[in-house]
Design a protein around this motif. Sequence first.
Motif, mmCIF file in Angstrom:
data_model
loop_
_atom_site.group_PDB
_atom_site.id
_atom_site.type_symbol
_atom_site.label_atom_id
_atom_site.label_comp_id
_atom_site.label_asym_id
_atom_site.label_seq_id
_atom_site.Cartn_x
_atom_site.Cartn_y
_atom_site.Cartn_z
ATOM 1 N N MET A 1 0.846 -1.200 0.000
ATOM 2 C CA MET A 1 0.000 0.000 0.000
ATOM 3 C C MET A 1 0.884 1.254 0.000
ATOM 4 N N ARG A 2 0.494 2.220 -0.837
ATOM 5 C CA ARG A 2 1.185 3.523 -0.806
ATOM 6 C C ARG A 2 0.315 4.504 -0.045
ATOM 7 N N LEU A 19 2.599 4.161 10.394
ATOM 8 C CA LEU A 19 2.393 3.707 9.005
ATOM 9 C C LEU A 19 3.627 2.973 8.488
ATOM 10 N N VAL A 20 4.804 3.514 8.785
ATOM 11 C CA VAL A 20 6.053 2.891 8.322
ATOM 12 C C VAL A 20 6.231 1.515 8.977
ATOM 13 N N GLY A 21 5.711 1.375 10.189
ATOM 14 C CA GLY A 21 5.844 0.108 10.902
ATOM 15 C C GLY A 21 4.857 -0.960 10.448
ATOM 16 N N VAL A 25 2.651 -1.694 4.188
ATOM 17 C CA VAL A 25 2.915 -0.397 3.550
ATOM 18 C C VAL A 25 4.248 -0.456 2.810
ATOM 19 N N GLU A 26 4.180 -0.093 1.518
ATOM 20 C CA GLU A 26 5.422 -0.159 0.729
ATOM 21 C C GLU A 26 6.092 1.209 0.698
ATOM 22 N N THR A 292 -1.712 -3.470 16.486
ATOM 23 C CA THR A 292 -2.407 -3.698 15.207
ATOM 24 C C THR A 292 -1.801 -2.793 14.131
ATOM 25 N N PRO A 293 -1.533 -3.341 12.921
ATOM 26 C CA PRO A 293 -0.970 -2.493 11.866
ATOM 27 C C PRO A 293 -1.873 -1.287 11.553
ATOM 28 N N LEU A 294 -1.261 -0.096 11.576
ATOM 29 C CA LEU A 294 -2.045 1.140 11.514
ATOM 30 C C LEU A 294 -2.669 1.378 10.139
#
Length: 415
Positions: A1-2, A19-21, A25-26, A292-294
């Motif tokens: 995801m961008r 978000l980076v974690g 997320v690419e 949980t992934p943001l």
Amino acid sequence: MRVLLVGGGGREHALALGLVGDRGVERVIAAPGNPGIAGIAELRDVAAADPEAVAALAVEVQADLVVIGPEAPLVAGVADAVRAKGIAAFGPSAEAARLEGSKTFAKEIMTAAGVPTARAHTCTDAESTARALDEFGAPYVVKNDGLAAGKGVVVTEDRDAALAHAQECGRVVVEEYLAGPEVSLFVVTDGEAALPLLPAQDFKRVGDGDSGPNTGGMGAYAPLPWAPPGLVDEVMRDVVHPTLAEMRRRGTPFAGLLYVGLALTTAGPRVIEFNARFGDPETQVVLALLETPLAGLLHAAATGTLAAHPPLRWRDGAAVTVVVAADGYPASPRTGDVITGADRAGIIHAGTRRAADGALLSAGGRVLCGTATGPDLAAARDAAYALVRGVELAGSHHRTDIAAAAVEGRIAVPD
Ligand code: AMP
């Protein structure tokens, strides 16, 4: 995801870290971002409150998700412009953001939805203001009706000061004073389904012991060891779901982050305010504890699929953040001073910029925050203050009592 992240304060630095974690997320592009975010994401320049400019940037960077941090872009319609391009946006429409953009509108929704809040009157002249002040009595609460970056509220025993603030603002909401400890509850919602994050507490006054004027927030901690066990369920049932239902009924569903500011009074929780976005600096502590992934969570809210999202997971322990403010904040912050000691994990940038020679300079009232986690609140607090002690900025100040009362068990919730 961008992901395109809009904004450039401490809240956005904390969002960027989250978000980076997220392994889904690419790429994270922040616009305009800040020097702290520059260390972990790509920066682009943009006028954050210009809907067409942000939407064009989202198309250009092929964003799958746009996360809008601050209130001004939301009220200006940035989320609407992004969605009009077929791109998912985390943040309410301009219509729904009026929950924050107009205190009168927020009161209207709360009344219609039967949400417990302070009794209030909207006033536009000295006579009606004086009448409202006398109806509710001291302490007096006078709020600028529009957006004021967290600084439009005066709470005072001084009737003349209350009247003067009303005159300065033009249109104000005068309301009854709510006594009791304050709680900030963030709720991620797609307009219908809603997931509460951990309740946090922030510190609005500039000085220790809640002295001095209100600010954008001088520190925060989470979770709240003193919060009654059923608090979050009660607020979801009595405040959040009725409000979301009323917004849907009006054809302007609220999707994004609903920030509920509460006072726990003897009569039960009462809403002090709604915001339409993550609060700053509570975001720094709440996201520090979110496992949980943001991006996945915000994407689910932005695409109406939150009901299918798994329950949130939280790290054990606690988090504390302490804001370092510029000399003169909040009245007239001085900017342009050199900052040293800020290049460390846990330092969140809020109002900083890089000089041409690479030096880090102060560029706002709230300059940075030291954010730390620990196995308990006392440990997190010690670690946050250790970070702050390592920062040098001429004339800066910070509160020394962030989370102190909670650590010492001095917060009493009225029965
Ligand atoms: P607001 O911008 O509405 O959150 O107000 C800023 C701060 O002013 C709040 O966090 C409270 O500390 C205080 N405040 C606002 N409204 C009230 C109220 N009705 N009673 C007591 N304190 C209030």
